[in-house]
Design an enzyme around this catalytic site. Sequence first.
Site, PDB file in Angstrom:
ATOM      1  N   GLN A   1     -28.944  -8.940   7.031  1.00 45.38           N
ATOM      2  CA  GLN A   1     -29.130  -7.989   8.137  1.00 45.38           C
ATOM      3  C   GLN A   1     -30.610  -7.655   8.260  1.00 45.38           C
ATOM      4  O   GLN A   1     -31.013  -6.942   9.173  1.00 45.38           O
ATOM      5  CB  GLN A   1     -28.351  -6.702   7.851  1.00 45.38           C
ATOM      6  CG  GLN A   1     -26.859  -6.920   7.755  1.00 45.38           C
ATOM      7  CD  GLN A   1     -26.167  -5.707   7.145  1.00 45.38           C
ATOM      8  OE1 GLN A   1     -25.809  -4.776   7.846  1.00 45.38           O
ATOM      9  NE2 GLN A   1     -25.985  -5.720   5.847  1.00 45.38           N
TER      10      GLN A   1
ATOM     11  N   VAL B   1     -34.545  -7.983   8.971  1.00 45.25           N
ATOM     12  CA  VAL B   1     -35.301  -8.657  10.034  1.00 45.25           C
ATOM     13  C   VAL B   1     -36.698  -9.039   9.541  1.00 45.25           C
ATOM     14  O   VAL B   1     -37.543  -9.456  10.316  1.00 45.25           O
ATOM     15  CB  VAL B   1     -35.410  -7.746  11.286  1.00 45.25           C
ATOM     16  CG1 VAL B   1     -34.033  -7.510  11.900  1.00 45.25           C
ATOM     17  CG2 VAL B   1     -36.076  -6.404  10.961  1.00 45.25           C
TER      18      VAL B   1
ATOM     19  N   HIS C   1     -29.459  -9.994  12.427  1.00 46.64           N
ATOM     20  CA  HIS C   1     -30.060  -8.989  13.311  1.00 46.64           C
ATOM     21  C   HIS C   1     -31.430  -9.418  13.844  1.00 46.64           C
ATOM     22  O   HIS C   1     -32.218  -8.575  14.268  1.00 46.64           O
ATOM     23  CB  HIS C   1     -30.171  -7.643  12.573  1.00 46.64           C
ATOM     24  CG  HIS C   1     -28.836  -7.026  12.260  1.00 46.64           C
ATOM     25  ND1 HIS C   1     -28.678  -5.936  11.438  1.00 46.64           N
ATOM     26  CD2 HIS C   1     -27.593  -7.353  12.685  1.00 46.64           C
ATOM     27  CE1 HIS C   1     -27.387  -5.621  11.361  1.00 46.64           C
ATOM     28  NE2 HIS C   1     -26.713  -6.472  12.100  1.00 46.64           N
TER      29      HIS C   1
ATOM     30  N   CYS D   1     -44.149  -9.931  29.503  1.00 44.63           N
ATOM     31  CA  CYS D   1     -43.647 -11.297  29.286  1.00 44.63           C
ATOM     32  C   CYS D   1     -44.540 -12.248  30.091  1.00 44.63           C
ATOM     33  O   CYS D   1     -44.747 -12.016  31.291  1.00 44.63           O
ATOM     34  CB  CYS D   1     -42.209 -11.374  29.782  1.00 44.63           C
ATOM     35  SG  CYS D   1     -41.560 -13.047  29.947  1.00 44.63           S
TER      36      CYS D   1
ATOM     37  N   GLY E   1     -27.270  -4.584  -1.529  1.00 40.75           N
ATOM     38  CA  GLY E   1     -28.250  -3.700  -0.909  1.00 40.75           C
ATOM     39  C   GLY E   1     -27.928  -3.322   0.524  1.00 40.75           C
ATOM     40  O   GLY E   1     -28.839  -3.139   1.337  1.00 40.75           O
ATOM     41  N   THR E   2     -26.648  -3.190   0.824  1.00 42.27           N
ATOM     42  CA  THR E   2     -26.302  -2.733   2.171  1.00 42.27           C
ATOM     43  C   THR E   2     -25.338  -1.563   2.086  1.00 42.27           C
ATOM     44  O   THR E   2     -24.480  -1.516   1.211  1.00 42.27           O
ATOM     45  CB  THR E   2     -25.713  -3.869   3.052  1.00 42.27           C
ATOM     46  OG1 THR E   2     -25.207  -3.298   4.266  1.00 42.27           O
ATOM     47  CG2 THR E   2     -24.616  -4.642   2.369  1.00 42.27           C
ATOM     48  N   SER E   3     -25.490  -0.625   3.027  1.00 45.32           N
ATOM     49  CA  SER E   3     -24.649   0.572   3.023  1.00 45.32           C
ATOM     50  C   SER E   3     -23.231   0.264   3.509  1.00 45.32           C
ATOM     51  O   SER E   3     -22.369   1.134   3.458  1.00 45.32           O
ATOM     52  CB  SER E   3     -25.279   1.642   3.912  1.00 45.32           C
ATOM     53  OG  SER E   3     -25.480   1.115   5.204  1.00 45.32           O
TER      54      SER E   3
HETATM   55  N1  APR Z   1     -31.307  -2.559  -4.563  1.00 48.59           N
HETATM   56  C1  APR Z   1     -30.069  -2.629  -4.019  1.00 48.59           C
HETATM   57  N2  APR Z   1     -29.617  -1.741  -3.121  1.00 48.59           N
HETATM   58  C2  APR Z   1     -30.436  -0.737  -2.771  1.00 48.59           C
HETATM   59  C3  APR Z   1     -31.741  -0.590  -3.290  1.00 48.59           C
HETATM   60  C4  APR Z   1     -32.168  -1.567  -4.237  1.00 48.59           C
HETATM   61  N3  APR Z   1     -33.380  -1.527  -4.779  1.00 48.59           N
HETATM   62  N4  APR Z   1     -32.316   0.500  -2.723  1.00 48.59           N
HETATM   63  C5  APR Z   1     -31.407   1.013  -1.873  1.00 48.59           C
HETATM   64  N5  APR Z   1     -30.267   0.277  -1.901  1.00 48.59           N
HETATM   65  C6  APR Z   1     -29.052   0.433  -1.112  1.00 48.59           C
HETATM   66  C7  APR Z   1     -28.716   1.835  -0.694  1.00 48.59           C
HETATM   67  O1  APR Z   1     -27.922   2.473  -1.695  1.00 48.59           O
HETATM   68  C8  APR Z   1     -27.921   1.596   0.594  1.00 48.59           C
HETATM   69  O2  APR Z   1     -26.543   1.403   0.299  1.00 48.59           O
HETATM   70  O3  APR Z   1     -29.272  -0.274   0.087  1.00 48.59           O
HETATM   71  C9  APR Z   1     -28.490   0.281   1.142  1.00 48.59           C
HETATM   72  C10 APR Z   1     -29.382   0.443   2.355  1.00 48.59           C
HETATM   73  O4  APR Z   1     -28.607   0.886   3.415  1.00 48.59           O
HETATM   74  P1  APR Z   1     -29.155   0.962   4.919  1.00 48.59           P
HETATM   75  O5  APR Z   1     -30.482   1.633   4.937  1.00 48.59           O
HETATM   76  O6  APR Z   1     -28.047   1.514   5.722  1.00 48.59           O
HETATM   77  O7  APR Z   1     -29.442  -0.546   5.305  1.00 48.59           O
HETATM   78  P2  APR Z   1     -28.466  -1.683   5.800  1.00 48.59           P
HETATM   79  O8  APR Z   1     -27.119  -1.600   5.166  1.00 48.59           O
HETATM   80  O9  APR Z   1     -29.238  -2.931   5.658  1.00 48.59           O
HETATM   81  O10 APR Z   1     -28.324  -1.327   7.328  1.00 48.59           O
HETATM   82  C11 APR Z   1     -27.663  -2.237   8.126  1.00 48.59           C
HETATM   83  O11 APR Z   1     -28.175  -1.155  10.148  1.00 48.59           O
HETATM   84  O12 APR Z   1     -29.904   0.173  10.405  1.00 48.59           O
HETATM   85  C12 APR Z   1     -29.311  -0.952  10.926  1.00 48.59           C
HETATM   86  O13 APR Z   1     -29.937  -3.012  11.874  1.00 48.59           O
HETATM   87  C13 APR Z   1     -30.202  -2.134  10.806  1.00 48.59           C
HETATM   88  O14 APR Z   1     -29.899  -4.138   9.534  1.00 48.59           O
HETATM   89  C14 APR Z   1     -29.745  -2.747   9.510  1.00 48.59           C
HETATM   90  C15 APR Z   1     -28.274  -2.370   9.457  1.00 48.59           C
END
Ligand code: APR
Length: 250
Positions: free
Chosen positions: A106, A108, A124, A152, A192-194
């Site tokens: 996800q 960029v 994304h 553009c 590492g994604t929420s």
């Molecule tokens: N290692 C692993 N995970 C981590 C670390 C780390 N060092 N630091 C933070 N995290 C976790 C957090 O606990 C959280 O669950 O990474 C996650 C980050 O979450 P978000 O900021 O919500 O990012 P993401 O899940 O990538 O968001 C998805 O949403 O905001 C939009 O388009 C944007 O691509 C993004 C998408």
Amino acid sequence: MSDAGMGITNALTSVLRGARGVTVLTGSGVSAESGVPTFRDAQTGLWARYEPQELATPEAFERDPRLVWEWYQWRRDLVRQAEPNPGHRALVEFERRVPTFLLATQNVDGLHRRAGSENVLELHGNIMRSKCSVEGVEAEPRTGDESVPPPCPGCGAFLRPDVVWFGEALPEDVFAAASEAARNCDVFLSVGTSSLVYPAASLPSEAARSGAMLVEVNPDDTPLTPHADYTLRGRAGEVLPVLVDALRTP
Ligand code: APR
């Protein structure tokens, strides 16, 4: 922390060693250790008073294209200064060890490719590219054009970053390929994604429905945590190198 303390058990490493297909989904947590702030983290400096969710939308760009373009220029500068971290590099090594491997990100920032990962899908988009805000086709500003946002070169409408904003659809072919890889893998790794932003957040459940084992790497709980077969607690840059090392030493 020990391997077991991170949740890396013998059972997990033996499943990973036997896996024919592995699909990985990464989010901004993977780049946090490279100095690219996660989306939901507080921003710093001039941008501290803005919520990213308020800037990364088509409505925000319509309302204030200059503000949104400048915010992305700030993020582009952060990305330019950033280097891939041990978490990115461990995923490169992982790819070399698995017969069928796909990394859907996800992020960029392009750091996975810069680290050397090959089979990467950018769900994304990529912050370093621009596209026409009207025609949707990839386009870059004319050299030396200082307008904000620049026009553009084809039609004169504003350029915008070539990323997917909240409320926008993902590129269909890219998401279809990620979905197929989720359905066809033995192990699905979410790092590492929420797990809050759809449709990317639906990929682990698609994989689980097709029988894949789910592994999550995150220092915190997410909505995926209760469904994961293994939860590896910690930062990606610490956990992933240990995980990949464990595959190397039987
Ligand atoms: N290692 C692993 N995970 C981590 C670390 C780390 N060092 N630091 C933070 N995290 C976790 C957090 O606990 C959280 O669950 O990474 C996650 C980050 O979450 P978000 O900021 O919500 O990012 P993401 O899940 O990538 O968001 C998805 O949403 O905001 C939009 O388009 C944007 O691509 C993004 C998408």
